[in-house]
Design an enzyme around this catalytic site. Structure first.
Site, PDB file in Angstrom:
ATOM      1  N   LYS A  78     -36.625  46.845  43.499  1.00 30.57           N
ATOM      2  CA  LYS A  78     -37.018  45.598  44.175  1.00 30.57           C
ATOM      3  C   LYS A  78     -35.736  44.803  44.424  1.00 30.57           C
ATOM      4  O   LYS A  78     -35.262  44.077  43.575  1.00 30.57           O
ATOM      5  CB  LYS A  78     -37.993  44.798  43.315  1.00 30.57           C
ATOM      6  CG  LYS A  78     -38.241  43.347  43.753  1.00 30.57           C
ATOM      7  CD  LYS A  78     -38.732  43.216  45.180  1.00 30.57           C
ATOM      8  CE  LYS A  78     -39.130  41.768  45.510  1.00 30.57           C
ATOM      9  NZ  LYS A  78     -38.017  40.931  45.951  1.00 30.57           N
ATOM     10  N   ASP A 124     -20.901  48.825  38.465  1.00 31.67           N
ATOM     11  CA  ASP A 124     -19.895  49.002  39.513  1.00 31.67           C
ATOM     12  C   ASP A 124     -18.550  48.406  39.144  1.00 31.67           C
ATOM     13  O   ASP A 124     -17.497  48.871  39.612  1.00 31.67           O
ATOM     14  CB  ASP A 124     -20.390  48.393  40.827  1.00 31.67           C
ATOM     15  CG  ASP A 124     -21.459  49.248  41.500  1.00 31.67           C
ATOM     16  OD1 ASP A 124     -21.778  50.320  40.946  1.00 31.67           O
ATOM     17  OD2 ASP A 124     -21.974  48.851  42.562  1.00 31.67           O
ATOM     18  N   SER A 146     -35.368  43.828  40.379  1.00 32.99           N
ATOM     19  CA  SER A 146     -34.835  42.602  40.963  1.00 32.99           C
ATOM     20  C   SER A 146     -33.603  42.097  40.215  1.00 32.99           C
ATOM     21  O   SER A 146     -32.551  42.720  40.240  1.00 32.99           O
ATOM     22  CB  SER A 146     -35.956  41.552  41.010  1.00 32.99           C
ATOM     23  OG  SER A 146     -35.593  40.439  41.771  1.00 32.99           O
TER      24      SER A 146
END
Length: 468
Positions: free
Chosen positions: A317, A303, A292
């Site tokens: 998740k 990224d 999460s």
């Protein structure tokens, strides 16, 4: 012969009319035809079931709704009865006690994703991947996460007994834990070696951003010029906190986006203009229990080329749940959006696809994949013989007894433990002994930060990357 309850039939027809609003006429007719099966079945139950007189018709309807939602194969989507919905909405000054662990359903079994540092569950010895087979001697078979949470929480000072099935332990065993107010210190820090600092984040709450700032500044005063952020066994927390923590390390760029069918579920979270923490080299460590909010931070820094990610592929998740109230006071908690990293990668496991698509299960496209794969010995699959020896280790209580008498260990201590085990014909790799010592000592000394570069391959990999 008894007749089908008119009131119940009216309820079904009202639910039917609400449910079909906004969809095509052909689809509506098809749904209405199929919904007619519900009163047919209930009538059969009323007429012929051996204890039909004792049946709670409302519960039959609720059971049907649970069944509808279960076909979605989404462990985070569920039906919420009225009383449970009231508890979800309550905002009171009162406090409730808990155990301090993240749980989920894995392979149909209630499973610990991770205990939270310093909480009753952590101190009692609950471990990630433990299977909880009973709560207060009642089987957890068929239970959902929210039902389990309801059973585990309660008045501070009261006790709850959970039955654990653990890898390496031959039989189930009970842990009786005293509930407490969960006050979480989410960040711990230490200088590792030379100019490398270490920050461990155990969860993401309202204070995590400030705690990281404080830890970062303290480490800089001690000479830190490079940083390891440890998100292993961090099962998540607040979305806002994950965004704010990511923002600490980014000058600009997308942090995460949510995408769903409804317009208001499509949101981009961008790094805000301001002064991020000094742009020193960063390595982030994750594992298969990082979930999460942890995945949001790791994905954002990966990224945006801000950090190198080391460890094991994360949990997967990455979904948003919305609670929709129903006319009788009940509700549906429904997954309405999913998290996407800045590069457009979907973090979330598609459980329906996982069940039906062998290629999807094989390729494991969910979660965050590290830039550098690294595994610790306790994370790897155990052979049957290794499991047996780990079981013998637990039975001897050698590490448990050592941690009762000591707050740290030396190479000499490790050698003595190894020799004691060899005398009992127990053969376990040294790094597993060291990691077990760290685990047990951490439970007893919650303010200490333990690390061992001789045993923690993931941490050593991170340090080596920063030293290049």
């Amino acid at each position: 012969m008894r007749r089908f309850s008119l009131g119940l039939l009216i309820v079904i027809l009202i639910v039917s009319s609400v449910s079909i609003s906004g969809i095509s006429q052909n689809t509506s007719n098809e749904i209405l035809n199929k919904l007619g099966l519900i009163p047919e079945v209930i009538k059969i139950i009323e007429d012929d079931f051996v204890t039909g007189d004792a049946i709670d018709k409302k519960e039959l309807i609720y059971g049907a709704l649970r069944g509808i939602l279960s076909t979605l194969e989404d462990p985070h989507t569920r039906f919420v009865p009225p009383q449970d919905f009231i508890e979800m909405k309550e905002e009171t000054s009162g406090e409730f006690g808990g155990l301090g662990m993240y749980i989920g359903i894995e392979d149909g079994i209630l499973t610990v994703i991770s205990p939270i540092d310093g909480t009753p569950a952590f101190k009692a010895g609950v471990k990630a991947k433990d299977k909880i087979t009973k709560i207060d001697d009642v089987s957890t078979e068929g239970i959902d996460v929210h039902q389990a949470v309801s059973k585990l929480k309660g008045k501070p000072g009261t006790k709850v007994t959970i039955t654990i099935l653990r890898r390496g332990i031959e039989k189930e065993f009970d842990l009786t834990i005293t509930r407490d107010i969960i006050k979480i210190r989410s960040v711990k820090s230490i200088m590792l070696k030379d100019d490398i600092g270490y920050i461990r984040v155990s969860t993401f709450n309202a204070h995590t951003q400030d705690e990281i700032k404080d830890a970062f500044n303290d480490l800089q005063r001690k000479g830190m010029k490079k940083l390891v952020i440890d998100l292993r066994y961090n099962a998540g927390g607040l979305l806002k906190s994950a965004v704010m923590v990511s923002d600490l390390f980014l000058k600009k760029g997308l942090i995460v986006s949510t995408k769903g069918r409804a317009f208001d579920q499509n949101v981009n979270y961008e790094a805000q203009d301001g002064d991020p923490l000094e742009e020193i080299p960063v390595v982030v460590i994750i594992n298969d229990r990082s979930a999460s909010a942890s995945e949001i931070v790791a994905g954002a820094l990966q990224d945006n080329k801000r950090a190198t990610i080391v460890g094991r592929q994360s949990y997967g998740k990455g979904s948003v749940q919305s609670v929709k109230g129903l006319s009788d006071g009940s509700a549906v908690s429904l997954t309405t959006a999913e998290y996407y990293t800045p590069s457009g990668k979907n973090i979330n496991i598609d459980y329906l696809k996982l069940k039906k698509d062998k290629e999807y299960a094989k390729n494991k496209p969910w979660g965050i994949k590290p830039d550098v794969i690294a595994e610790n010995s306790l994370d790897k699959e155990f052979t049957a013989l290794e499991l047996l020896h780990m079981y013998y280790l637990a039975e001897t209580k050698i590490i448990f007894e050592f941690a009762k008498e000591n707050t740290d260990y030396t190479d000499t201590d490790v050698n003595e433990i190894m020799n004691k085990l060899k005398e009992k014909n127990i053969n376990i790799e040294e790094d597993r002994i060291r990691l077990s010592l760290i685990d047990e000592l951490s439970r007893r000394n919650e303010n200490r930060v333990y690390f061992d570069l001789k045993a923690d391959s993931q941490l050593l990999t991170a340090v080596n990357i920063l030293q290049k």
